[in-house]
Design an enzyme around this catalytic site. Structure first.
Site, PDB file in Angstrom:
ATOM      1  N   CYS A 113      70.516  24.477  22.122  1.00 23.57           N
ATOM      2  CA  CYS A 113      71.643  25.216  21.502  1.00 23.57           C
ATOM      3  C   CYS A 113      72.930  24.403  21.443  1.00 23.57           C
ATOM      4  O   CYS A 113      73.824  24.707  20.657  1.00 23.57           O
ATOM      5  CB  CYS A 113      71.882  26.529  22.229  1.00 23.57           C
ATOM      6  SG  CYS A 113      70.472  27.618  22.119  1.00 23.57           S
ATOM      7  N   HIS A 250      78.826  28.870  20.004  1.00 24.10           N
ATOM      8  CA  HIS A 250      77.391  29.099  19.852  1.00 24.10           C
ATOM      9  C   HIS A 250      77.156  30.605  19.944  1.00 24.10           C
ATOM     10  O   HIS A 250      77.710  31.282  20.808  1.00 24.10           O
ATOM     11  CB  HIS A 250      76.633  28.369  20.952  1.00 24.10           C
ATOM     12  CG  HIS A 250      75.189  28.757  21.024  1.00 24.10           C
ATOM     13  ND1 HIS A 250      74.377  28.759  19.910  1.00 24.10           N
ATOM     14  CD2 HIS A 250      74.412  29.164  22.062  1.00 24.10           C
ATOM     15  CE1 HIS A 250      73.165  29.145  20.266  1.00 24.10           C
ATOM     16  NE2 HIS A 250      73.162  29.411  21.563  1.00 24.10           N
ATOM     17  N   ASN A 280      70.545  34.364  17.549  1.00 23.58           N
ATOM     18  CA  ASN A 280      70.743  33.031  18.121  1.00 23.58           C
ATOM     19  C   ASN A 280      69.881  32.033  17.332  1.00 23.58           C
ATOM     20  O   ASN A 280      68.656  32.066  17.428  1.00 23.58           O
ATOM     21  CB  ASN A 280      70.351  33.068  19.604  1.00 23.58           C
ATOM     22  CG  ASN A 280      70.536  31.731  20.299  1.00 23.58           C
ATOM     23  OD1 ASN A 280      70.747  30.700  19.657  1.00 23.58           O
ATOM     24  ND2 ASN A 280      70.456  31.735  21.616  1.00 23.58           N
TER      25      ASN A 280
HETATM   26  N1  ACO Z   1      64.116  45.855  24.606  1.00 25.88           N
HETATM   27  C1  ACO Z   1      64.208  46.817  25.508  1.00 25.88           C
HETATM   28  N2  ACO Z   1      64.310  46.575  26.825  1.00 25.88           N
HETATM   29  C2  ACO Z   1      64.331  45.299  27.216  1.00 25.88           C
HETATM   30  C3  ACO Z   1      64.254  44.221  26.294  1.00 25.88           C
HETATM   31  C4  ACO Z   1      64.126  44.546  24.943  1.00 25.88           C
HETATM   32  N3  ACO Z   1      64.049  43.613  23.991  1.00 25.88           N
HETATM   33  N4  ACO Z   1      64.298  43.069  26.983  1.00 25.88           N
HETATM   34  C5  ACO Z   1      64.428  43.386  28.282  1.00 25.88           C
HETATM   35  N5  ACO Z   1      64.436  44.723  28.432  1.00 25.88           N
HETATM   36  C6  ACO Z   1      64.577  45.498  29.663  1.00 25.88           C
HETATM   37  C7  ACO Z   1      64.110  44.726  30.872  1.00 25.88           C
HETATM   38  O1  ACO Z   1      62.703  44.856  31.022  1.00 25.88           O
HETATM   39  C8  ACO Z   1      64.862  45.390  31.980  1.00 25.88           C
HETATM   40  O2  ACO Z   1      64.216  46.604  32.305  1.00 25.88           O
HETATM   41  P1  ACO Z   1      64.104  47.090  33.863  1.00 25.88           P
HETATM   42  O3  ACO Z   1      65.538  47.272  34.286  1.00 25.88           O
HETATM   43  O4  ACO Z   1      63.319  48.357  33.751  1.00 25.88           O
HETATM   44  O5  ACO Z   1      63.431  45.971  34.570  1.00 25.88           O
HETATM   45  C9  ACO Z   1      66.193  45.759  31.341  1.00 25.88           C
HETATM   46  O6  ACO Z   1      65.959  45.735  29.913  1.00 25.88           O
HETATM   47  C10 ACO Z   1      67.325  44.813  31.685  1.00 25.88           C
HETATM   48  O7  ACO Z   1      66.890  43.454  31.519  1.00 25.88           O
HETATM   49  P2  ACO Z   1      67.854  42.230  31.807  1.00 25.88           P
HETATM   50  O8  ACO Z   1      67.133  40.968  31.480  1.00 25.88           O
HETATM   51  O9  ACO Z   1      68.414  42.345  33.192  1.00 25.88           O
HETATM   52  O10 ACO Z   1      68.999  42.513  30.724  1.00 25.88           O
HETATM   53  P3  ACO Z   1      70.374  41.796  30.508  1.00 25.88           P
HETATM   54  O11 ACO Z   1      71.443  42.784  30.479  1.00 25.88           O
HETATM   55  O12 ACO Z   1      70.554  40.581  31.388  1.00 25.88           O
HETATM   56  O13 ACO Z   1      70.236  41.246  29.002  1.00 25.88           O
HETATM   57  C11 ACO Z   1      69.776  39.201  27.795  1.00 25.88           C
HETATM   58  C12 ACO Z   1      69.209  40.324  28.685  1.00 25.88           C
HETATM   59  C13 ACO Z   1      70.208  39.793  26.493  1.00 25.88           C
HETATM   60  C14 ACO Z   1      68.659  38.175  27.567  1.00 25.88           C
HETATM   61  C15 ACO Z   1      70.987  38.509  28.472  1.00 25.88           C
HETATM   62  O14 ACO Z   1      70.705  38.235  29.815  1.00 25.88           O
HETATM   63  C16 ACO Z   1      71.415  37.246  27.773  1.00 25.88           C
HETATM   64  O15 ACO Z   1      71.873  37.251  26.652  1.00 25.88           O
HETATM   65  N6  ACO Z   1      71.333  36.104  28.459  1.00 25.88           N
HETATM   66  C17 ACO Z   1      71.783  34.841  27.941  1.00 25.88           C
HETATM   67  C18 ACO Z   1      70.883  34.256  26.912  1.00 25.88           C
HETATM   68  C19 ACO Z   1      71.571  33.010  26.363  1.00 25.88           C
HETATM   69  O16 ACO Z   1      72.757  32.859  26.371  1.00 25.88           O
HETATM   70  N7  ACO Z   1      70.877  32.063  25.879  1.00 25.88           N
HETATM   71  C20 ACO Z   1      71.686  30.917  25.397  1.00 25.88           C
HETATM   72  C21 ACO Z   1      71.051  29.775  25.345  1.00 25.88           C
HETATM   73  S1  ACO Z   1      69.644  29.947  24.324  1.00 25.88           S
HETATM   74  C22 ACO Z   1      69.043  28.359  24.119  1.00 25.88           C
HETATM   75  O17 ACO Z   1      69.567  27.398  24.602  1.00 25.88           O
HETATM   76  C23 ACO Z   1      67.776  28.204  23.359  1.00 25.88           C
END
Ligand code: ACO
Length: 323
Positions: A113, A250, A280
């Site tokens: 990224c 980004h 993304n």
């Molecule tokens: N739909 C519904 N529910 C979901 C989904 C989905 N698509 N994905 C996860 N959940 C659920 C999980 O199972 C979890 O359920 P549980 O509480 O029953 O276990 C709940 O939602 C919360 O999951 P978390 O992973 O803790 O959610 P979070 O609030 O952290 O959001 C996310 C997840 C969106 C991935 C976030 O952490 C994020 O954006 N992280 C950064 C990603 C990023 O910046 N990447 C950049 C670099 S990418 C690159 O370099 C290629």
């Protein structure tokens, strides 16, 4: 001194738009969850005949058109991608041939990224040292092809696309009032490999592999690393955060954009957001956002803009440019 100047930008998206609702019909997710956690509403997914090279070529053609430059005058192509058409040769060489500017320098950089920032920093250095006069810097990806479509925690987050910028060497005074790329700061921390990686590759599994991410931990690192590199970048040039007209980040997650801007004291109205439309797109996201904000008239000649990104590796970086 010589500085690289931004002459034009362009972008390209696959034909097929996929909304959250369409995705929710195939994957155990919902529009509500995706919008609330990420700000993403839709993404574009490459179809048959659309590859990283075809998207990159279209973005490059649009950037050349915007700059009013003939492709034949391009002597350097740096293409950032983690999803090349082939393991080798570099996708940049396919783009070079498609543009008809064979003979100059063309290579890919892999910084996921942060790829566009790494490519920009590389092209800027080569222009400042006289190795090139006119460069195309491209970020292009087809992440849909390395996603595990059974894994709802990652497959809803990404999209495909490409963005490009044309740079040219120009002589300037050499101070903070200059136009052109004023500085680029890049970093990497290989200790964080397991938080964001692809579980395959030619030298390990002989397969392409799928993207794996510990999202919550990536989020935490992203806000800290990005705030640090933004501060480092403005301090290196000797300007204040308030002097920056637009931040072009980004586009991983709207919550990361908001948290980073808040930490830096940057007003949300000065941050370009396209994650809602593109999701993304990894290395393509910064040039796609830059092109969007230039073409809709927000970013204008004379503006001071700050580009920033963080991605797998981890890698991260920022670049300060006066247009
Ligand atoms: N739909 C519904 N529910 C979901 C989904 C989905 N698509 N994905 C996860 N959940 C659920 C999980 O199972 C979890 O359920 P549980 O509480 O029953 O276990 C709940 O939602 C919360 O999951 P978390 O992973 O803790 O959610 P979070 O609030 O952290 O959001 C996310 C997840 C969106 C991935 C976030 O952490 C994020 O954006 N992280 C950064 C990603 C990023 O910046 N990447 C950049 C670099 S990418 C690159 O370099 C290629």
């Amino acid at each position: 001194m010589t500085r690289a100047h931004l002459l034009g930008t362009g972008s390209a998206l696959p034909k097929r738009l996929v909304t959250n609702a369409e995705l929710a019909a195939e994957v155990d997710t919902s529009d509500e969850w995706i919008v609330e956690r990420t700000g993403i509403r839709q993404r574009y997914i490459a179809g048959e005949g659309e590859t990283t090279a075809t998207l990159a070529t279209q973005a490059a053609l649009n950037a050349l058109d915007d700059a009013g430059i003939d492709a034949k005058s391009i002597d350097l192509i740096v293409l950032a991608t983690a999803t090349p058409d082939n393991t080798f040769p570099a996708t940049a060489t396919k783009v070079q041939h498609a543009l008809g500017c064979n003979g100059g320098i063309a290579f890919d950089v892999a910084a996921v990224c942060s790829g566009f920032l790494y490519a920009l920093g590389t092209a800027d250095s080569m222009i400042r040292t006289g190795m090139a006069k006119r460069a195309l810097v491209i970020g292009a990806e087809t992440f849909s092809r390395i996603l595990d479509w059974e894994d709802r925690t990652t497959c809803v987050l990404f999209g495909d696309g490409a963005g490009a910028a044309v740079l040219e060497a120009r002589e300037v005074a050499g101070d903070a009032a200059d136009t052109g790329i004023l500085t680029t700061k890049l970093h990497a921390d290989g200790a964080q490999h397991d938080l964001l990686y692809v579980d395959g590759g030619p030298s390990t599994t002989q397969t392409v592999g799928h993207l794996r991410m510990k999202g919550r931990e990536v989020f935490r690192h992203a806000v800290t690393n990005l705030a640090d590199v933004l501060k480092e970048t403005v301090e290196a040039v000797g300007v204040k955060t308030e002097d920056v007209d637009w931040v072009v980040p980004h586009q991983a997650n709207k919550r990361i954009l908001d948290a980073t801007a808040k930490k830096m004291g940057i007003a949300p109205e000065r941050v370009v957001v396209t994650v809602d439309k593109h999701a993304n797109t990894s290395a393509a996201s910064v040039p796609l956002a830059l092109d969007t904000a230039r073409k809709d008239g927000r970013i204008k000649a004379g503006d001071l803009i700050l580009l920033e990104a963080m991605g797998g590796g981890f890698t991260w970086g920022a670049s300060l440019i006066r247009l």
